[in-house]
Design an enzyme around this catalytic site. Structure first.
Site, PDB file in Angstrom:
ATOM      1  CG  ASP A  67      77.594  26.292   3.413  1.00 42.30           C
ATOM      2  OD1 ASP A  67      76.995  25.743   4.359  1.00 42.30           O
ATOM      3  OD2 ASP A  67      77.479  25.908   2.247  1.00 42.30           O
ATOM      4  CG  ASN A 135      76.194  25.148  -9.133  1.00 46.12           C
ATOM      5  OD1 ASN A 135      76.391  24.418  -8.159  1.00 46.12           O
ATOM      6  ND2 ASN A 135      76.209  26.466  -9.040  1.00 46.12           N
TER       7      ASN A 135
END
Ligand code: GLP
Length: 234
Positions: A67, A135
């Site tokens: 990313d 998360n």
């Protein structure tokens, strides 16, 4: 799934670096998927040590990173391009032409995402290194309604922005968007190596590895991968 619960960050880094080195030594032309974040820094340090000791030749490797933040130039010290250069690429004999990261500053992001996917598809990833977000995100695949298959642009979760604010002088500088490899390229990697460190990651790691498989916990999809190795320390 193989899970190694090891006693320290150092052992985690050493173990993961050994697994990656074995891949490179056995298959010098390997295609590696690479990750950023604080967790893999020790792994990269060990790989650089091995290279400096003459144990590791990175000359045949091809790499694809997971990313990149939108809105940061490649030379911005907070960009993942810069991270990879400073922690690994400038320190080993990797062929610069075989290094790939998504261009999150591209004018046409959709086109760039497609281009990145076709490059990955053409090579195929042999070993994908992953960290895990608080998360449960992998790459920047945030919790959501569906697992997104392709490389795509994401709005980062408030919790991710907060977690990553520690790397920025001003928390307001944390980019709100990123481009991330999707679940398809990650899951098509022949082998996956997930590293995690710290008590704060224990609960999300347990949820990901042993809880329901759901896009609300993106890393839970890894339970379906046929060759997943997890190395974690608390
Ligand atoms: C970022 C990266 C992830 C990484 C995560 C965890 O959000 N995009 O690939 O796994 O951070 O970072 P850390 O290892 O610092 O906890």
């Amino acid at each position: 799934m193989k899970v190694y619960h090891v006693p320290s960050y150092d052992v985690m880094s050493q173990k993961a670096a050994n697994l990656i080195s074995a891949q490179i030594i056995l298959y010098p032309q390997s295609v590696l998927g690479l990750a950023t974040g604080s967790t893999p820094i020790g792994v990269y340090e060990r790989l650089v040590d091995k290279h400096n000791n003459g144990e590791l030749d990175c000359g045949g490797l091809t790499t694809f990173n997971l990313d990149e933040y939108c809105g940061l130039s490649e030379d911005d010290p907070q960009s993942y391009h810069y991270f990879m250069k400073s922690h690994l690429f400038s320190k080993v004999n990797i062929n610069k032409e075989k290094i790939h990261l998504p261009d999150a500053s591209a004018k046409d992001i959709e086109k760039e995402c497609k281009r990145y996917d076709s490059q990955i598809e053409a090579c195929g990833i042999d070993l994908q290194l992953l960290g895990i977000g608080n998360n449960g995100h992998i790459g920047f695949n945030e919790p959501g309604a569906v697992f997104e298959g392709d490389t795509h642009c994401v709005d980062l979760d408030e919790s991710t922005i907060l977690a990553n604010a520690r790397f920025f002088d001003d928390p307001n500088d944390v980019p709100r968007k990123a481009v991330t490899m999707g679940m398809k390229s990650i899951m098509l990697a022949k082998r996956i190596l997930l590293v995690a460190n710290g008590e704060a990651k224990r609960a999300i790691l347990e949820k990901s590895l042993y809880g329901p498989i759901t896009p609300l916990v993106p890393a839970s999809i890894l339970q379906l991968h046929p060759d997943l190795t997890v190395v974690w320390s608390d």
